[in-house]
Design an enzyme around this catalytic site. Structure first.
Site, PDB file in Angstrom:
ATOM      1  CG  ASP A 165      -2.097   0.927   1.084  1.00  0.00           C
ATOM      2  OD1 ASP A 165      -2.075   1.730   0.129  1.00  0.00           O
ATOM      3  OD2 ASP A 165      -3.034   0.863   1.903  1.00  0.00           O
ATOM      4  CG  LEU A 166       1.977   2.815  -3.739  1.00  0.00           C
ATOM      5  CD1 LEU A 166       1.912   3.530  -5.077  1.00  0.00           C
ATOM      6  CD2 LEU A 166       3.366   2.232  -3.533  1.00  0.00           C
ATOM      7  CG  ASP A 225      -2.677   4.077  -3.063  1.00  0.00           C
ATOM      8  OD1 ASP A 225      -3.613   3.257  -2.891  1.00  0.00           O
ATOM      9  OD2 ASP A 225      -2.416   5.002  -2.271  1.00  0.00           O
TER      10      ASP A 225
END
Length: 782
Positions: free
Chosen positions: A653-654, A696
């Site tokens: 998870d960015l 993302d």
């Protein structure tokens, strides 16, 4: 002229034949012996060069392995705190007596790359920084012993190789390294081995795969680039190992053997000039040539004398035959000399007797011929050597429309149409001159000027042993046949024109597969470019469908085929997606034919493949989408029980991605996502699955990876994501990653349970401040 006169004598020809036979035999023996000897000697030389190179490479590997092991053993014994290491550095180095015998210099370096002690101290390296040296960077990052590339040392800029091992404290934290330097120009084991010689001029050299000379017998070559003009050395830098005959830089042919080393990315090159290795062959050939010259000088006069004696009766026989031909001799020629000469004399006497008998029976045969041709259904004409008609049968009279009285003594060429007359006359003359048969289709002139008669004409010469007597010509009226052939050609032309413009390939083959007709489109599919006819269709291509290959028996025994989707591959390596139709013509008969219609189906199949790819991939990053990712995860869960190591799911998870979109714009955000996708693909194995799950969020499936390796991989990915930056309008944009890891177990009921655990890990990572890797253990077995 003198040469032709000399060879006009059979005696001289025989002598030349004997000398030529001796020379040819000697040449064949010499060439065969030379080739066999050269091959054997070359093989021995190559084996010798290869053995020396292998022994040197093995011994160098052993020497480097000994030093690497000794240095690593000392490094393991220096387990202490970094402060103690720096305080006792000089004492520790002085105690390493064993290492002092193995290396030209010993160095103790702290974790920051600064030399804290050395031996001998005359090198004056203490206090200098080696942080930028390749060997320190490799040791500090890989934490394993290394052997460096050749480099220029700080001691008088001398070339050297460093063997280094990491030092750890009691908590296994890197606190420095110990290194042993080997000067490439020093008097050590490298110089001892490279100083070996092969023959008188053969030599050895040692180089790295990166193209740097480590050691060479010639002066001034150390630390210089490898001469890549030699293709064998160029291949050696790519990992090649073997023995070949090649050319040196000066153009001289050389036997060159390359042996790769196992301890370091270096190779040993042993070369031996071919002229020295194969010198015994040259000396043997020189001796053989002088011996052969002496034999020829002895044999030539002896052969000339002997053949002159043998051919004397033949000269006498030729004189008698000339007298008999001129009428100066009536009795048979005398028989004497060798067997062949006596046989020629007997044959000449027999021929002369038979000629008299032939002339006597010639008149009888002519009468028989004339009676036979009177009732023949085709035209028969006899002419003299000038082409004047001496006889014409009734069938020829009917074709021309004139009686025999008007035809006799007229020229046969006058009965040929003006347009074809020159062709006919030239053909008849050639038939008489070459004693051959002339055949052609000619237009004949008749009594009706408006009527054109086509004749199939065949003319042969009437010969006796002494001269030509005339010709015999056979004429068949083919006017009606030509009309039918013209109509058939018109129909065939129309059919071929229609088939020629079709995009579909159309061909017809017999039951053995031999092609009887094919249009241009079919020839393109077969890869023959218009040369299809009389070639075997089933040998030119291979055809298969979902059920497997389709062979000739399948087409012969099966029913007609309509729109069968197959793949056709020809011998050029071309493959086509084909919609195939096949029809039987005259089935079961000897002249049965198979008609194939080949339609290119590539566009439709490419469209299906494109739609299938779009359904399983993310359009921006070209990674798998969530749907395909779930399918791969389900498959991996099903294989968990059969794997030795556990499979691992990684969710990424960015962090701080929204500010990139808000400040830099969506184009910058899209560019960042594509670069991250490429980073993830390059970080994992080919068997791993990488997908974009949305926005993302990314997922990676690591089959049979093991949790420890997966955690180390996740840390590398996290570090790489953190280091990835994009410059736009003078600003730098980047993100970090919160990564969750979990193992796949046989207790997992489905993908949702595994994804939830990994997702929990990424949330924990975010709650701890982001930019972290968190492992979530699987629940214990119930």
């Amino acid at each position: 002229m003198l040469r032709h006169r000399w060879f006009g004598s059979l005696v001289n020809r025989a002598v030349a034949l004997v000398i030529g036979g001796i020379l040819l035999s000697a040449l064949l023996v010499t060439v065969a012996g030379s080739l066999l000897s050269r091959a054997e000697l070359q093989q021995q030389a190559q084996s010798q060069v290869q053995t020396i190179a292998a022994l040197v490479a093995e011994e160098l590997d052993d020497k480097l392995a000994l030093r690497l092991e000794a240095l690593n053993h000392v490094a393991q014994s220096l387990t202490m705190s970094d402060q103690v290491l720096k305080t006792r550095a000089r004492v520790l180095v002085r105690r390493q007596t064993a290492l002092q015998h193995l290396f030209d210099g010993i160095y103790l370096v702290d974790e920051n790359g600064r030399v804290v002690a050395e031996h001998p101290e005359a090198f004056r390296q203490t206090g200098l920084s080696v942080r930028d040296r390749e060997y320190f960077q490799r040791v500090s990052s890989m934490l394993t012993p290394v052997i460096s590339e050749p480099y220029r040392s700080n001691y008088q800029n001398k070339p050297a190789v460093m063997i280094a091992a990491p030092i750890f404290d009691h908590r296994q934290r890197f606190i420095g390294m110990i290194g042993g330097a080997i000067l490439l120009e020093g008097d050590n084991f490298l110089k001892q081995f490279i100083g070996l010689r092969i023959g008188e001029t053969g030599r050895l050299s040692l180089a790295t795969r990166s193209g740097i000379v480590v050691a060479d017998e010639r002066d001034g070559r150390i630390m210089s680039p490898v001469r890549v003009a030699n293709p064998v050395l160029q291949d050696a830098m790519g990992g090649f190992e073997g023995t070949l005959e090649t050319r040196a830089a000066d153009g001289e042919r050389t036997i060159l053997s390359v042996q790769q080393m196992s301890q370091v990315p270096w190779f040993v090159a042993a070369s031996w000039p071919a002229r020295e290795a194969l010198a015994p062959i040259t000396r043997t050939l020189d001796a053989f040539v002088w011996t052969l010259l002496g034999v020829i000088l002895l044999i030539a006069p002896l052969a000339l004398w002997r053949f002159s004696r043998l051919m004397a009766p033949l000269t006498a026989l030729g004189e008698q035959i000339r007298e008999r031909h001129l009428g100066m001799r009536s009795e048979p020629v005398s028989v004497s000399g060798g067997t062949e000469i006596r046989q020629v004399a007997e044959i000449f006497n027999t021929v002369m007797d038979e000629r008299d008998e032939v002339l006597g029976s010639l008149a009888e045969r002519e009468a028989f011929f004339r009676s036979l041709t009177q009732s023949a259904p085709i035209g028969i004409v006899q002419t003299d050597v000038l082409g004047r008609i001496e006889f014409a049968n009734p069938a020829f009279e009917a074709i021309i429309g004139l009686p025999a009285e008007e035809l006799t003594y007229s020229y046969l060429s006058k009965r040929v149409h003006q347009a074809d007359r020159s062709q006919a006359v030239a053909g008849w003359k050639m038939a008489i001159r070459n004693q051959s048969v002339f055949r052609g289709r000619l237009r004949l002139e008749t009594t009706d000027p408006d009527q054109v008669v086509w004749g199939d004409v065949m003319t042969a010469a009437i010969q006796t042993p002494e001269k030509a007597l005339g010709t015999i010509t056979v004429v068949r009226d083919i006017s009606r046949e030509l009309e039918v052939e013209e109509a058939l050609r018109d129909e065939q032309q129309r059919a071929e024109t229609i088939l020629g413009v079709l995009q579909e390939g159309v061909l017809m083959a017999d039951i053995t597969g031999v092609i009887r007709y094919a249009n241009d489109a079919a020839c393109r599919f077969l890869g023959t470019e218009g040369e299809c006819l009389l070639r075997n269709f089933f040998e030119l291509v291979s055809i298969e469908n979902e059920e497997g290959p389709l062979h000739r028996d399948r087409f012969l025994a099966g029913e007609d085929l309509d729109s069968l989707y197959v793949t056709l591959a020809n011998r050029l390596g071309q493959s086509f997606a084909i919609d195939l139709t096949m029809l039987h013509i005259r089935r079961g008969r000897e002249d049965e034919r198979l008609v194939f219609v080949l339609r290119d189906d590539s566009d439709r199949r490419r469209q299906e493949e494109r739609l299938s790819w779009e359904a399983t991939h993310d359009s921006l990053t070209h990674l798998l989408n969530r749907r395909a990712f779930n399918a791969s995860l389900i498959k991996c869960l099903g294989e968990t029980s059969r794997q030795d190591a556990s499979s691992v799911l990684m969710l990424i998870d960015l962090d701080h991605f929204k500010p990139v979109n808000d400040v830099g714009g969506h184009l910058v955000g899209d560019d960042l996502l594509k670069r991250l996708a490429e980073l993830f693909r390059e970080s994992v194995r080919q068997s791993d699955t990488v997908a974009r799950l949305g926005g993302d969020e990314f997922g990676i499936i690591l089959p049979a990876c093991g949790l420890a390796r997966a955690e180390a991989l996740a840390e590398r990915i996290r570090s790489a994501v953190e280091g990835l930056r994009i410059e736009h309008d003078g600003r730098s944009f980047g993100v970090t990653a919160s990564i969750g890891l979990t193992e796949l177990t046989t207790e997992d009921s489905g993908p949702r349970e595994v994804i939830s655990r990994a997702d929990e890990g990424s949330y924990i990572a975010k709650s701890r401040g982001r930019n972290a890797v968190v492992v979530v253990s699987s629940p214990p077995a119930g």
